[in-house]
Design a protein around this motif. Structure first.
Motif, mmCIF file in Angstrom:
data_model
loop_
_atom_site.group_PDB
_atom_site.id
_atom_site.type_symbol
_atom_site.label_atom_id
_atom_site.label_comp_id
_atom_site.label_asym_id
_atom_site.label_seq_id
_atom_site.Cartn_x
_atom_site.Cartn_y
_atom_site.Cartn_z
ATOM 1 N N VAL A 200 0.863 -1.179 0.000
ATOM 2 C CA VAL A 200 0.000 0.000 0.000
ATOM 3 C C VAL A 200 0.906 1.238 0.000
ATOM 4 N N VAL A 201 0.662 2.137 -0.927
ATOM 5 C CA VAL A 201 1.464 3.354 -1.035
ATOM 6 C C VAL A 201 0.651 4.517 -0.482
ATOM 7 N N VAL A 202 1.242 5.233 0.508
ATOM 8 C CA VAL A 202 0.572 6.363 1.148
ATOM 9 C C VAL A 202 1.429 7.601 0.961
ATOM 10 N N GLY A 203 0.805 8.688 0.500
ATOM 11 C CA GLY A 203 1.518 9.955 0.371
ATOM 12 C C GLY A 203 0.712 11.072 0.992
ATOM 13 N N ALA B 67 3.934 9.776 -4.221
ATOM 14 C CA ALA B 67 3.220 8.500 -4.141
ATOM 15 C C ALA B 67 2.457 8.187 -5.420
ATOM 16 N N ILE B 68 1.825 9.195 -6.008
ATOM 17 C CA ILE B 68 1.021 8.936 -7.200
ATOM 18 C C ILE B 68 1.908 8.567 -8.387
ATOM 19 N N GLN B 69 3.127 9.123 -8.425
ATOM 20 C CA GLN B 69 4.052 8.763 -9.499
ATOM 21 C C GLN B 69 4.580 7.336 -9.305
ATOM 22 N N VAL B 70 4.800 6.949 -8.057
ATOM 23 C CA VAL B 70 5.223 5.570 -7.774
ATOM 24 C C VAL B 70 4.131 4.585 -8.182
ATOM 25 N N ALA B 71 2.897 4.878 -7.794
ATOM 26 C CA ALA B 71 1.787 3.966 -8.093
ATOM 27 C C ALA B 71 1.472 3.916 -9.584
ATOM 28 N N ALA B 72 1.798 4.986 -10.307
ATOM 29 C CA ALA B 72 1.581 4.990 -11.752
ATOM 30 C C ALA B 72 2.607 4.138 -12.480
ATOM 31 N N ALA B 73 3.773 3.949 -11.841
ATOM 32 C CA ALA B 73 4.870 3.215 -12.490
ATOM 33 C C ALA B 73 5.008 1.781 -12.002
ATOM 34 N N LEU C 229 -3.553 2.776 -3.223
ATOM 35 C CA LEU C 229 -2.949 4.107 -3.114
ATOM 36 C C LEU C 229 -3.802 4.964 -2.190
ATOM 37 N N VAL C 230 -3.135 5.664 -1.274
ATOM 38 C CA VAL C 230 -3.827 6.587 -0.377
ATOM 39 C C VAL C 230 -3.135 7.934 -0.469
#
Length: 263
Positions: free
Chosen positions: A135-138, A146-152, A158-159
């Motif tokens: 789970v990625v939280v930013g 965080a959103i760039q990590v989850a996009a890649a 994603l939170v």
């Protein structure tokens, strides 16, 4: 005389232009001081160093082994070592990793969007090898990372806490008379990445946020594909105290998340 008036106006215009350009130059060279504010690491959480060649990036953790993890990217001037314990309470069955940005918490190197996103992606790759479900939280500034990590990468969820549509837009609103779009180096345009997200996403919005306007957070929410993002709003919360409100931990974990507070 007319000649004297024209000359005086020309001198005044040149002076104003010089001052304007000086202000633009000052903003250009000092802009990262507005975005990044280094803080020391204070909590007693375990940590390790992510070697990045040009920097040593400190990562606070709870040291738990298992198939699931939480990867946290904090806000400006946030000591993320202090977030480990609350995240452990919210996600008791997960390993927790909180990255100290370059220049913060003992990490070396100078921060920039390019460097921090590269560090974050490298950390995700390392964490995902040990824990397949991440789970990625930013939060705040970290929402743009965080959103760039989850996009890649293939995150589990994603939170985004008090997120923005883009820092470039926020800066343009704050410095309305300056060509921010030309001057800004780290734009954090989250809107570019939202359509690429394919995992369940929660946006936690503070209704009384005076740092990142609620409208910017909701604008970002509208960028996601249908059925991907949901918004949890705390109407009375501000930018810095949203995590103190009842229900915040449940919003982090999500309604059907495994390895968290809820079944």
């Amino acid at each position: 005389s007319g000649w004297f008036l024209r000359k005086s106006l020309a001198i005044a215009a040149a002076l104003i232009a010089t001052i304007y350009l000086a202000i633009c130059g000052l903003l250009y060279w000092s802009q990262r001081a507005y975005i990044y504010y280094p803080v020391p690491r204070q909590a007693e959480a375990p940590s390790f160093v992510l070697k990045r060649g040009d920097a040593d990036v400190v990562v606070s953790t709870n040291g738990i082994h298992g198939p699931r993890a939480v990867l946290y990217f904090g806000g400006n001037a946030e000591d993320v070592s202090q977030v480990v314990a609350p995240l452990v309470r919210a996600f008791p069955q997960r390993a927790v990793y909180a990255m100290h940005y370059r220049g913060c918490g003992g990490s070396t190197g100078a921060p920039s969007e390019e460097a921090l996103v590269a560090d974050a992606r490298r950390l995700f790759e390392q964490v995902a090898r040990k824990h397949p479900g991440v789970v990625v939280v930013g939060r705040s500034l970290g929402s743009g990372i965080a959103i760039q990590v989850a996009a890649a990468h293939q995150a589990e969820r994603l939170v985004l806490v008090t997120p923005y549509d883009s820092i470039a837009e926020l800066a343009a609103d704050r410095f309305r008379l300056l060509p921010v779009g030309l001057l800004l180096q780290d734009k954090y345009e989250s809107w570019r990445y939202a359509p690429r997200i394919r995992v369940p996403t929660t946006l936690i919005v503070a209704g009384r946020d005076q740092v990142i306007p609620r409208a910017s957070s909701l604008k970002l929410a509208g960028r996601f594909a249908n059925g991907i993002a949901s918004v949890v709003e705390f109407p009375d919360a501000g930018h810095n105290d949203v995590s103190d409100f009842p229900g915040y931990a449940k919003a982090l974990v999500g309604p059907r998340a495994n390895g968290g507070l809820l079944p």
